[in-house]
Design an enzyme around this catalytic site. Structure first.
Site, short mmCIF file in Angstrom:
data_model
loop_
_atom_site.label_atom_id
_atom_site.label_comp_id
_atom_site.label_asym_id
_atom_site.label_seq_id
_atom_site.Cartn_x
_atom_site.Cartn_y
_atom_site.Cartn_z
N PHE A 6 0.71 -1.24 0.02
CA PHE A 6 0.14 -0.08 -0.01
C PHE A 6 0.90 1.30 0.10
CE2 PHE A 6 -2.58 3.36 2.06
CZ PHE A 6 -3.43 3.19 1.18
N GLU A 7 0.54 2.30 -0.67
CA GLU A 7 1.19 3.48 -0.81
C GLU A 7 0.85 4.36 0.18
OE1 GLU A 7 3.73 5.81 -1.18
OE2 GLU A 7 3.67 4.74 -3.25
N GLU A 10 1.26 10.37 1.02
CA GLU A 10 -0.07 11.12 0.64
C GLU A 10 0.24 12.23 -0.25
OE1 GLU A 10 -0.44 10.28 5.31
OE2 GLU A 10 0.91 11.25 4.02
N GLU A 65 -9.02 7.40 2.74
CA GLU A 65 -7.61 7.22 2.46
C GLU A 65 -7.19 8.63 2.78
OE1 GLU A 65 -6.37 4.70 0.68
OE2 GLU A 65 -8.21 3.78 0.10
N SER A 66 -7.11 9.03 4.26
CA SER A 66 -6.58 10.03 4.65
C SER A 66 -7.35 11.33 5.51
CB SER A 66 -5.43 10.58 3.94
OG SER A 66 -4.29 9.59 3.99
N CYS A 80 -3.87 9.13 0.37
CA CYS A 80 -2.69 8.18 0.00
C CYS A 80 -3.33 6.96 -0.74
CB CYS A 80 -2.44 7.66 1.39
SG CYS A 80 -3.61 6.89 2.21
N PHE A 245 -8.24 0.88 10.77
CA PHE A 245 -8.64 0.19 9.74
C PHE A 245 -8.43 -1.60 10.00
CE2 PHE A 245 -7.98 4.32 8.40
CZ PHE A 245 -8.88 4.52 7.64
N SER A 251 -6.01 6.42 11.15
CA SER A 251 -6.03 7.76 10.91
C SER A 251 -6.70 8.28 11.99
CB SER A 251 -6.83 8.02 9.57
OG SER A 251 -6.40 7.39 8.44
N HIS A 264 -1.56 9.57 10.09
CA HIS A 264 -2.01 8.39 9.18
C HIS A 264 -0.83 7.37 9.20
CE1 HIS A 264 -5.12 10.74 7.59
NE2 HIS A 264 -4.46 12.01 7.49
N GLU A 268 2.42 -1.97 7.67
CA GLU A 268 3.04 -3.17 7.08
C GLU A 268 4.59 -3.28 7.01
OE1 GLU A 268 -0.91 -2.81 5.03
OE2 GLU A 268 0.52 -1.72 5.96
#
Length: 356
Positions: A6-7, A10, A65-66, A80, A245, A251, A264, A268
């Site tokens: 995952f990227e 942001e 996503e943020s 992100c 999550f 977040s 955020h 992993e």
């Protein structure tokens, strides 16, 4: 090449507006936008709202996503993953103009270096493409523009900045009327990116509850992570809206008067990442930003940490370096540049000799 994770890094867009007739929308300005309008914009970006909090100054939304922050004359979206953030620019400009009578006066776009750049969709395949997209989707009246990649001695932590404004204002201040906001060149923004998080610290951002336990919600997980990690102590005055999550990730938005902070985390192993962002004033206690950043570094214990400080007229960045050196992070590089309507951006990178 497909992404293997995952990227976390942001993309962040900030749009500022002014109103020709403040009586048109009253002091609420952009906060008058219907939630359905915001949802449509976020759908185009490819994210959704998962939690929200507000006070008399602004609205703060935690996204899938943020984060999103809505002030009367300013909106900030930070996303992100593989979101298409810049697709929000044109609809936001048009909505503010057509429904609220507000005119965009400034745009600032920033981001770090993607961990998985080849996984990014258009218009985020490169900084060059992003700049072209912004040039084409912003009104031509924002004629003072600048784009720059600020390098560092740590190649994975460079800083991309684009600004555009309607007034060539060297000190970054605005002379336009603001709807209900007390903004000045005394404010600064600190954007922090951290990689190679300490393994023990990162493990605290994995949900402990089973995925099928309905009583253990994202809100419950977020509260647990906030308490377990010490994030709540970074700014004890802030009202925190947090979300954990499934199976991992975190977040948080904090609201303290008219100022926000946000965190955020992608925990992993192999591509761990955390970000912290806050707003301060040069009139604050000079030790405040030092205390905050030391606490942030202690929460995540990153191997590499970059800090971008945007300020119109003050060298806040010196406090940043001194604070992080006290927690074992050594400054490896420092660069500075001036941008229209934003002021001076100072970008510093820090590393530690810690071994996991």
């Amino acid at each position: 090449m497909a992404a293997s994770g995952f990227e976390g890094f942001e993309k962040r867009i900030e749009l500022q507006f002014f109103g020709h007739d403040p009586l048109f929308t009253g002091s609420m300005g952009l906060r008058n936008l219907d939630f359905e309008c915001l949802e449509e914009i976020l759908h185009a970006v490819q994210c959704t709202v998962v939690s929200a909090v507000a006070n008399r100054h602004f609205d703060a939304y935690v996204l899938s996503e943020s984060s999103l922050f809505v002030y009367p004359t300013k909106i900030i979206i930070k996303t992100c993953g593989t979101t298409q953030l810049l697709k929000s620019v044109r609809p936001l400009v048009h909505l503010a103009r057509d429904r609220l009578g507000l005119t965009v006066r400034m745009c600032r776009y920033t981001r770090g270096s993607f961990i998985f750049p080849k996984a990014q969709p258009s218009p985020h395949t490169s900084f060059e493409e992003e700049v072209i997209f912004l040039e084409e989707n912003l009104p031509s009246r924002l004629c003072f523009r600048k784009a720059c990649v600020m390098p560092s001695n740590v190649s994975s932590h460079s800083w991309h900045v684009f600004t555009a404004c309607d007034v060539d204002d060297d000190d970054g201040s605005s002379h336009h009327h603001e709807l209900g906001e007390d903004r000045s060149d005394a404010l600064y923004t600190v954007e922090v990116c951290m990689t190679e998080l300490d393994r023990a610290s990162a493990r605290k951002f994995f949900r402990r509850g089973a995925g099928n336990d309905e009583k253990y919600s994202g809100d419950s997980a977020g509260r647990e992570m906030t308490g377990l990690t010490g994030i709540g102590d970074i700014n004890p005055r802030a009202l925190i809206c947090d979300f954990g999550f499934d199976p991992c990730g975190y977040s948080m938005n904090g609201i303290d008067g008219d100022r926000y902070s946000t965190i955020h985390v992608t925990p992993e192993e192999g591509f761990s990442y955390a970000s912290y962002e806050c707003v301060g004033s040069i009139y604050d206690d000079q030790h405040e930003i030092s205390r905050v950043l030391k606490k942030v570094a202690q929460v995540f214990r990153p191997g590499t940490m970059s800090v971008a400080t945007t300020c119109a007229s003050h060298e806040v960045w010196r406090r940043v370096a001194k604070a992080l050196e006290l927690v074992g992070l050594k400054c490896r590089s420092c660069s500075a540049d001036k941008f229209p309507a934003a002021g001076t951006v100072v970008f510093q990178t820090f590393t530690t000799t810690r071994r996991k």
